[in-house]
Motif scaffolding. Structure first.
Motif, PDB file in Angstrom:
ATOM      1  N   GLY A 105      93.929  21.587   7.900  1.00  9.96           N
ATOM      2  CA  GLY A 105      95.101  20.966   8.501  1.00  9.96           C
ATOM      3  C   GLY A 105      95.343  19.600   7.913  1.00  9.96           C
ATOM      4  N   THR A 106      96.521  19.094   8.139  1.00 11.56           N
ATOM      5  CA  THR A 106      96.905  17.780   7.638  1.00 11.56           C
ATOM      6  C   THR A 106      96.387  16.678   8.556  1.00 11.56           C
ATOM      7  OG1 THR A 106      98.958  17.807   8.892  1.00 11.56           O
ATOM      8  CG2 THR A 106      99.023  18.779   6.676  1.00 11.56           C
ATOM      9  N   VAL A 107      96.525  15.446   8.085  1.00 11.00           N
ATOM     10  CA  VAL A 107      96.194  14.293   8.927  1.00 11.00           C
ATOM     11  C   VAL A 107      97.075  14.297  10.171  1.00 11.00           C
ATOM     12  CG1 VAL A 107      96.229  11.773   9.048  1.00 11.00           C
ATOM     13  CG2 VAL A 107      95.343  12.923   6.997  1.00 11.00           C
ATOM     14  N   ARG A 108      98.355  14.614   9.970  1.00  5.65           N
ATOM     15  CA  ARG A 108      99.287  14.664  11.088  1.00  5.65           C
ATOM     16  C   ARG A 108      98.866  15.724  12.108  1.00  5.65           C
ATOM     17  NH1 ARG A 108     102.108  12.378  14.881  1.00  5.65           N
ATOM     18  NH2 ARG A 108     104.054  13.436  15.420  1.00  5.65           N
ATOM     19  N   ALA A 109      98.408  16.881  11.634  1.00  5.18           N
ATOM     20  CA  ALA A 109      97.954  17.936  12.548  1.00  5.18           C
ATOM     21  C   ALA A 109      96.784  17.448  13.390  1.00  5.18           C
ATOM     22  CB  ALA A 109      97.563  19.181  11.759  1.00  5.18           C
ATOM     23  N   GLY A 110      95.881  16.686  12.773  1.00 10.10           N
ATOM     24  CA  GLY A 110      94.762  16.130  13.521  1.00 10.10           C
ATOM     25  C   GLY A 110      95.228  15.203  14.621  1.00 10.10           C
ATOM     26  N   GLU A 111      96.221  14.371  14.310  1.00  9.58           N
ATOM     27  CA  GLU A 111      96.762  13.443  15.310  1.00  9.58           C
ATOM     28  C   GLU A 111      97.397  14.207  16.472  1.00  9.58           C
ATOM     29  OE1 GLU A 111      99.480  11.292  12.909  1.00  9.58           O
ATOM     30  OE2 GLU A 111      97.959   9.941  12.051  1.00  9.58           O
ATOM     31  N   LEU A 112      98.156  15.249  16.134  1.00 10.90           N
ATOM     32  CA  LEU A 112      98.829  16.030  17.164  1.00 10.90           C
ATOM     33  C   LEU A 112      97.825  16.770  18.051  1.00 10.90           C
ATOM     34  CD1 LEU A 112     101.732  17.453  14.982  1.00 10.90           C
ATOM     35  CD2 LEU A 112     101.969  15.790  16.842  1.00 10.90           C
ATOM     36  N   LEU A 122      84.829  16.643  19.438  1.00 12.26           N
ATOM     37  CA  LEU A 122      85.359  16.144  18.172  1.00 12.26           C
ATOM     38  C   LEU A 122      86.470  17.069  17.712  1.00 12.26           C
ATOM     39  CD1 LEU A 122      85.149  14.230  15.656  1.00 12.26           C
ATOM     40  CD2 LEU A 122      83.560  15.918  14.692  1.00 12.26           C
ATOM     41  N   VAL A 123      87.570  16.481  17.238  1.00  9.04           N
ATOM     42  CA  VAL A 123      88.676  17.235  16.639  1.00  9.04           C
ATOM     43  C   VAL A 123      88.971  16.601  15.291  1.00  9.04           C
ATOM     44  CG1 VAL A 123      91.095  17.909  16.823  1.00  9.04           C
ATOM     45  CG2 VAL A 123      89.665  17.845  18.888  1.00  9.04           C
ATOM     46  N   VAL A 124      88.869  17.391  14.216  1.00  8.90           N
ATOM     47  CA  VAL A 124      89.047  16.848  12.882  1.00  8.90           C
ATOM     48  C   VAL A 124      89.666  17.916  11.987  1.00  8.90           C
ATOM     49  CG1 VAL A 124      86.723  17.506  12.106  1.00  8.90           C
ATOM     50  CG2 VAL A 124      87.890  15.577  11.009  1.00  8.90           C
ATOM     51  N   THR A 125      90.440  17.479  10.981  1.00  9.88           N
ATOM     52  CA  THR A 125      91.072  18.412  10.054  1.00  9.88           C
ATOM     53  C   THR A 125      90.546  18.206   8.635  1.00  9.88           C
ATOM     54  OG1 THR A 125      92.917  16.939   9.512  1.00  9.88           O
ATOM     55  CG2 THR A 125      93.185  18.392  11.427  1.00  9.88           C
ATOM     56  N   SER A 126      90.821  19.180   7.802  1.00 11.35           N
ATOM     57  CA  SER A 126      90.341  19.140   6.419  1.00 11.35           C
ATOM     58  C   SER A 126      90.893  17.943   5.652  1.00 11.35           C
ATOM     59  CB  SER A 126      90.720  20.445   5.702  1.00 11.35           C
ATOM     60  OG  SER A 126      92.124  20.644   5.735  1.00 11.35           O
ATOM     61  N   ASP A 127      92.165  17.627   5.847  1.00 12.94           N
ATOM     62  CA  ASP A 127      92.738  16.494   5.106  1.00 12.94           C
ATOM     63  C   ASP A 127      92.108  15.176   5.528  1.00 12.94           C
ATOM     64  OD1 ASP A 127      94.316  18.275   3.779  1.00 12.94           O
ATOM     65  OD2 ASP A 127      96.229  17.382   4.352  1.00 12.94           O
ATOM     66  N   GLU A 128      91.653  15.089   6.763  1.00 11.39           N
ATOM     67  CA  GLU A 128      90.960  13.882   7.209  1.00 11.39           C
ATOM     68  C   GLU A 128      89.585  13.774   6.563  1.00 11.39           C
ATOM     69  OE1 GLU A 128      92.910  13.233  11.636  1.00 11.39           O
ATOM     70  OE2 GLU A 128      91.357  14.769  11.393  1.00 11.39           O
ATOM     71  N   TRP A 129      88.990  14.907   6.239  1.00  7.84           N
ATOM     72  CA  TRP A 129      87.703  14.931   5.543  1.00  7.84           C
ATOM     73  C   TRP A 129      87.857  14.886   4.028  1.00  7.84           C
ATOM     74  CZ3 TRP A 129      84.598  19.241   8.570  1.00  7.84           C
ATOM     75  CH2 TRP A 129      83.957  18.639   9.681  1.00  7.84           C
ATOM     76  N   GLY A 130      89.050  15.236   3.548  1.00  8.75           N
ATOM     77  CA  GLY A 130      89.277  15.253   2.105  1.00  8.75           C
ATOM     78  C   GLY A 130      88.743  16.487   1.416  1.00  8.75           C
ATOM     79  N   VAL A 131      88.521  17.560   2.175  1.00  6.61           N
ATOM     80  CA  VAL A 131      88.033  18.816   1.595  1.00  6.61           C
ATOM     81  C   VAL A 131      88.460  19.959   2.504  1.00  6.61           C
ATOM     82  CG1 VAL A 131      85.787  18.625   2.757  1.00  6.61           C
ATOM     83  CG2 VAL A 131      86.002  20.031   0.683  1.00  6.61           C
ATOM     84  N   ARG A 132      88.896  21.067   1.885  1.00 11.19           N
ATOM     85  CA  ARG A 132      89.429  22.189   2.638  1.00 11.19           C
ATOM     86  C   ARG A 132      88.504  23.399   2.587  1.00 11.19           C
ATOM     87  NH1 ARG A 132      94.709  22.301   4.008  1.00 11.19           N
ATOM     88  NH2 ARG A 132      94.835  24.577   3.779  1.00 11.19           N
ATOM     89  N   LYS A 133      88.567  24.208   3.637  1.00  6.78           N
ATOM     90  CA  LYS A 133      87.930  25.517   3.594  1.00  6.78           C
ATOM     91  C   LYS A 133      88.595  26.355   2.501  1.00  6.78           C
ATOM     92  CE  LYS A 133      89.041  26.570   7.829  1.00  6.78           C
ATOM     93  NZ  LYS A 133      89.167  27.303   9.118  1.00  6.78           N
ATOM     94  N   PRO A 134      87.855  27.164   1.808  1.00  7.35           N
ATOM     95  CA  PRO A 134      86.451  27.559   2.015  1.00  7.35           C
ATOM     96  C   PRO A 134      85.446  26.763   1.191  1.00  7.35           C
ATOM     97  CG  PRO A 134      87.445  29.034   0.438  1.00  7.35           C
ATOM     98  CD  PRO A 134      88.535  28.060   0.844  1.00  7.35           C
ATOM     99  N   ASP A 135      85.797  25.574   0.729  1.00 10.96           N
ATOM    100  CA  ASP A 135      84.878  24.765  -0.078  1.00 10.96           C
ATOM    101  C   ASP A 135      83.565  24.556   0.687  1.00 10.96           C
ATOM    102  OD1 ASP A 135      83.569  22.511  -1.378  1.00 10.96           O
ATOM    103  OD2 ASP A 135      85.482  22.099  -2.343  1.00 10.96           O
ATOM    104  N   PRO A 136      82.425  24.790   0.029  1.00 11.34           N
ATOM    105  CA  PRO A 136      81.138  24.574   0.706  1.00 11.34           C
ATOM    106  C   PRO A 136      80.984  23.159   1.250  1.00 11.34           C
ATOM    107  CG  PRO A 136      80.801  25.793  -1.334  1.00 11.34           C
ATOM    108  CD  PRO A 136      82.245  25.361  -1.327  1.00 11.34           C
ATOM    109  N   ALA A 137      81.650  22.183   0.619  1.00 12.50           N
ATOM    110  CA  ALA A 137      81.551  20.803   1.099  1.00 12.50           C
ATOM    111  C   ALA A 137      82.149  20.656   2.498  1.00 12.50           C
ATOM    112  CB  ALA A 137      82.243  19.851   0.122  1.00 12.50           C
ATOM    113  N   PHE A 138      83.151  21.470   2.818  1.00 11.72           N
ATOM    114  CA  PHE A 138      83.718  21.429   4.171  1.00 11.72           C
ATOM    115  C   PHE A 138      82.651  21.835   5.188  1.00 11.72           C
ATOM    116  CE2 PHE A 138      85.595  23.356   7.884  1.00 11.72           C
ATOM    117  CZ  PHE A 138      86.640  22.518   8.210  1.00 11.72           C
TER     118      PHE A 138
END
Length: 240
Positions: A105-112, A122-138
């Motif tokens: 999800g986007t940063v905006r999605a996390g805010e919403l 905890l509620v967090v999105t991939s864009d807030e972490w800077g890595v998206r599924k299915p990347d192992p880093a996520f």
């Protein structure tokens, strides 16, 4: 299970508003785009390929920014949540389980999402972490925020290639949710059945898994042995 982590799209949030807004932006009937999304799902492709069928030269990220600039960006409210979300998350927390929402999800999605004040730790999105599924880093980040061992952490999602297989590869327990296009279409595929520790039809079933032991399927050699590795990621979902 000490921690349960849930994806976002078609796990907590319905995607119909998302696709309807894209259809409106592209000037096509919502049914047309929904049908194309369904075709992409059935072929094991990324659902956003449906947008490129309609606009072959489309840059989806640029189009997203253009929509936002035109005042037609993301919107999310209580009506977008599946009805079992609040009761299920509340039951899990009452049972002493740490509840984390972490998905693409986007940063905006996390805010919403956080503005909805879900019963989650905890509620967090991939864009807030800077890595998206299915990347192992996520999923490495999921392990970090779970505050529990991977074997005591359950990842819940509908998408085999973005949720189930990479979460299993990271050592997490997995629950495949039969919800949404991917969740329904691929639910009975042998690789999905083989990779999931649990399979559920609703989030309210999760509280019953808190003290449950995974029902491990037999390995390909038919041994039925427990442990010794997780099923490999399958290849039928092309490019994911």
């Amino acid at each position: 299970m000490e921690t349960i982590v849930l994806g976002i799209g078609e796990t907590l949030v319905r995607d119909d508003r998302h696709w309807a807004s894209w259809a409106n932006w592209l000037g096509v009937p919502a049914h047309t785009l929904s049908a194309l999304v369904g075709a992409a799902v059935a072929q094991g492709r990324d659902a956003t390929d449906a947008l490129r069928v309609l606009r072959p030269d489309m840059d989806v990220d640029e189009a997203y920014l253009a929509r936002a600039a035109a005042g037609r960006g993301e919107h999310l409210d209580e009506s977008d949540l599946y009805p079992d979300v609040r009761p299920a998350l509340a039951e899990l927390r009452a049972a002493g389980v740490r509840v984390v929402v972490a998905g693409n999800g986007t940063v905006r999605a996390g805010e919403l999402l956080r503005a909805l004040d879900l019963p989650a730790d905890l509620v967090v999105t991939s864009d807030e972490w800077g890595v998206r599924k299915p990347d192992p880093a996520f999923f490495a980040r999921v392990v970090e925020v779970a505050e529990a061992e991977p074997s005591a952490t359950l990842y819940v999602g509908d998408h085999p290639a973005e949720d189930l297989f990479p979460a299993a590869a990271a050592g997490l327990r997995t629950a495949h949710l039969r919800r949404g296009a991917y969740g329904h279409w691929w639910a009975e595929h042998p690789d999905v059945v083989g990779a999931a520790d649990f399979r559920v039809n609703a989030l309210t079933e999760l509280v019953g898994l808190v003290g449950a032991q995974p029902a491990r399927p037999a390995f390909e050699d038919g041994s039925g042995a427990v442990g010794g590795g997780r099923p490999a990621r399958v290849s039928y979902l092309r490019g994911l």
